[in-house]
Design an enzyme around this catalytic site. Structure first.
Site, short mmCIF file in Angstrom:
data_model
loop_
_atom_site.label_atom_id
_atom_site.label_comp_id
_atom_site.label_asym_id
_atom_site.label_seq_id
_atom_site.Cartn_x
_atom_site.Cartn_y
_atom_site.Cartn_z
N HIS A 1 0.81 -1.21 0.00
CA HIS A 1 0.00 0.00 0.00
C HIS A 1 0.85 1.27 0.00
O HIS A 1 0.33 2.37 -0.02
CB HIS A 1 -1.00 -0.04 1.16
CG HIS A 1 -2.01 -1.13 1.00
ND1 HIS A 1 -3.08 -1.30 1.84
CD2 HIS A 1 -2.13 -2.11 0.07
CE1 HIS A 1 -3.79 -2.35 1.44
NE2 HIS A 1 -3.23 -2.86 0.37
N ARG B 1 -6.92 2.35 1.52
CA ARG B 1 -7.30 0.97 1.80
C ARG B 1 -7.19 0.60 3.28
O ARG B 1 -7.37 -0.55 3.66
CB ARG B 1 -6.45 0.01 0.95
CG ARG B 1 -6.77 0.09 -0.52
CD ARG B 1 -5.68 -0.53 -1.39
NE ARG B 1 -4.50 0.32 -1.48
CZ ARG B 1 -3.45 0.06 -2.24
NH1 ARG B 1 -3.41 -1.03 -2.98
NH2 ARG B 1 -2.41 0.88 -2.28
#
Ligand code: HEM
Ligand SMILES: [Ca+2]
Length: 671
Positions: free
Chosen positions: A177, A321
């Site tokens: 991420h 996320r």
């Protein structure tokens, strides 16, 4: 232009008939994770225009697959009537700090690694029409359904490592991420989510299928989903990207975050996200002060958690996320706190520094710490010591490294993002566990029930409980076995079924035009397999034979499938081909990053005294210092706490060293 108008008319009809993803469904949650940001949305229109023009040229001149792939990519859009769709070059000034979006890291190729640019490729894409359509069997037939492959080749089962903790999974997702985020398509006219299957699980009639759909077929003998009458799993294609150097040619995909390991998951990859996460003073990041503890800021609109108007709310961080599962929220919380601790200490040492300087200097240290953990603790386990040594990836124990190579492009490779680094999905466990300070299991939550529902983190002791879980619970092994939670129940919440992450991974490879497994064997110096039996150099005979019953030809195998069936290389977690792709990427992320923390001789370099401190960083120290009150920890947090790695008190700085920021006193400042 005409095609775009046609698409708009079609979309208006879909929206009118409510053929869009159902709010709260697994497909809806998936779409929240991979939603494009505004900059990417604007770019995607231009990319669609260029791709449309490419497809028209292919049709008009009846171009072969090869001509479409290689010929058209020599033609620049800049010489055509759609030249104004090409992005402009960033303007670079030399600064001590990384830019927000990764631009200007490489001063010759300013867009390398920049957010909202296309992935790079090691091998040219393989689309069945040379430009856009997913790969087919070399026999011309369609490839087997991604779901069928998933359910037949890769079984739902759990086997865990004796030696590694679940943190090895969690760090992988956290690093992902930081370096890759591929947005998927939306209904362009209003930004709603594309629906690729009917709500009852049947396939759409062809006239209702959005062009960005590649739905996954579920066969009637499906061992799990058939009982719910599902014939179709939703799958929306990744958005097309503007190609590098703004050329015509095959479809490319966008990385909407910075490729560099630069803690963009903590700080954001755009100015607006970064600013929204900052406090107006002390160089600090915003927190939600909750019953005496600093939690991530909460949000009424956090992606995926629905329009909750009342607490408990989901969390905000540099990567959208964050709420995907609670252990991920834990790591984000820890690093937000670490930033604020560093900023606080710097303010004490340099009382004259303003908000901006404190923020940038703390950010610079935090990034260095994350890089150090990745190259010093994480990668030696994933890639193995031998690979680390032979590719020059081992951090030095003293002095500067002069490894920066201006010709190395650190941008993430498509095959890394769409297949190889997804290796981590086999490490995911069925349960998110929490342990008490006495080492007893006190939380055992099914993964699917905690996705987008990290609300229990507001409870006292929950953060510490999960930190203990991450350092006690074993990780699943790298193998072809996946938790039922990701294979059948991804994002199911309290529903009875969800998506299949393995099928999504396989389909994503096809969507991105990844060449087949055999091509990757070749580029990674394994012999090109002529028959399925040739695959036994890296996998079991049984698996090779199984593949021969699924695929028509050895050249058909999907990279994700082949890569997962390989035996792990001795001393590393993954097999030969994934090691090759993942290792290459992390080599690029070190050698091609001008700001890599060990680099010397640049105006932006750390001093030797500062480096000496940064090298004391360990993930165990970061967890100890930023927990609420975790008392004990093993020094190597990715390794189970036994034998040579016994848990000690977090106060024991002789075993888990603490870094001192004294060498930052009177640090020269320039922006
Ligand atoms: C609970 C844990 C995890 C969940 C639920 C999860 C879920 C997902 C989902 C839904 C996707 C998108 C699939 C698609 O439509 O193509 C994805 C992509 C990805 N995942 Fe995971 N993942 C998890 C852990 C991990 C780990 C541990 C790693 C690596 C070590 C990893 C690496 C990746 C990568 C590289 C991508 C592609 C990202 C992009 O380009 O946007 N994931 N994951
Ligand atoms: Ca990044």
């Amino acid at each position: 232009m005409e095609q775009i108008e046609q698409r708009n008319v079609f979309e208006r009809e879909l929206v009118f008939n409510n053929i869009v993803a159902e709010v709260g469904s697994p497909v809806f949650l998936h779409a929240r994770l991979f939603e494009p940001n505004d900059e990417v949305k604007a770019q995607a229109k231009n990319a669609a225009l260029t791709l449309g023009a490419t497809l028209n040229l292919v049709k008009k001149f009846n171009l072969s697959k090869e001509e479409a792939e290689f010929g058209l990519s020599k033609v620049s859009v800049a010489n055509t009537i759609i030249a104004d769709t090409c992005p402009v070059e960033p303007v670079c000034t030399e600064t001590k700090y990384r830019s927000r979006d990764g631009s200007c890291n490489n001063l010759k190729n300013k867009k390398w690694g920049q957010a909202a640019t296309s992935y790079q490729r090691i091998l040219p894409p393989d689309y069945s029409d040379g430009a856009n359509a997913p790969r087919r069997s070399v026999t011309g037939a369609p490839l087997p359904s991604a779901r069928t492959l998933s359910r037949n080749m890769l079984v739902a089962n759990e086997e865990v490592y004796k030696e590694f903790t679940l943190l090895i999974m969690q760090w992988g997702q956290f690093v992902t991420h930081d370096i890759t985020h591929t947005p998927i398509g939306q209904v362009t006219i209003n930004g709603q989510d594309v629906s690729c299957c009917e709500r009852n699980g049947k396939r759409h009639a062809p006239e209702n299928l959005h062009p960005e759909c590649l739905p996954i077929n579920i066969l009637p003998d499906d061992p799990f989903l058939a009982q719910f009458g599902r014939e179709c799993m939703g799958f929306v294609r990744s958005m097309p990207a503007i190609r590098r150097e703004c050329k015509f040619g095959p479809r490319e995909q966008i990385n909407q975050i910075t490729s560099y390991i630069d803690a963009s998951n903590v700080y954001g990859s755009t100015k607006s996200v970064a600013d929204s996460l900052r406090e107006a003073e002390g160089g600090r990041l915003k927190v939600n002060r909750h019953e005496g503890r600093d939690l991530l800021p909460s949000s009424r609109t956090a992606l995926g958690c629905g329009p909750r108007q009342r607490p408990p709310l989901c969390f905000l961080a540099g990567d959208v996320r964050v709420n995907e599962q609670p252990d991920l929220v834990v790591i984000h919380t820890i690093w937000m706190r670490q930033h604020n601790n560093v900023a606080g200490e710097l303010a004490r040492l340099n009382p004259g520094w303003n908000n901006e300087v404190l923020y940038q200097e703390a950010r610079r240290i935090v990034i260095a710490q994350m890089q150090h953990i990745t190259y010093n603790e994480y990668l030696p386990i994933v890639l193995g010591q031998q690979f680390m040594v032979s590719f020059g990836l081992v951090p030095l124990s003293e002095g500067h490294a002069n490894t920066y190579l201006t010709q190395v492009d650190a941008s993430v490779n498509n095959a890394f993002a769409a297949a190889a680094f997804r290796y981590g999905h086999t490490l995911v466990t069925t349960h998110v566990q929490g342990f008490s300070k006495f080492g007893t299991l006190e939380r055992n939550l099914k993964l699917s029930q905690t996705q987008f529902a990290p609300f229990f983190l507001y409870e006292k002791n929950s953060l510490d409980s999960l930190i203990r879980g991450l350092t006690i619970q074993p990780s699943q092994k790298f193998d072809s076995k996946f938790s039922d939670e990701v294979i059948n129940r991804l994002f199911a919440g309290n529903g009875s079924f969800g998506l299949d992450l393995v099928a999504l991974n396989i389909q994503r490879g096809r969507d991105h035009g990844l060449p087949s497994y055999n091509q990757w064997r070749k580029i990674c110096h394994l012999p090109l397999a002529k028959s399925f039996n040739d695959l036994t150099d890296v996998m079991n005979l049984e698996d090779a034979q199984h593949l021969s019953t699924m695929y028509q030809h050895v050249d058909d195998i999907d990279l994700f499938v082949g890569g997962l069936l390989e035996h792990p290389k001795v001393g590393s977690l993954v097999g030969h081909t994934f090691l090759c792709i993942v290792g290459d990427q992390f080599a690029r992320l070190k050698l091609g990053d001008r700001f890599y923390y060990e680099n010397g001789g640049l105006r932006s370099s750390f001093s030797e005294a500062q480096l000496e401190q940064i090298r004391k960083t360990s993930l165990s120290r970061i967890l100890c210092d930023n927990s609420d009150n975790v008392e004990n920890m093993q020094p190597l947090a990715f390794v189970q706490g036994h034998l040579a790695n016994r848990r000690v008190s977090c106060n024991d700085v002789s075993v888990i060293p603490k870094i001192s920021l004294d060498p930052w006193r009177n640090e020269p400042v320039w922006v």
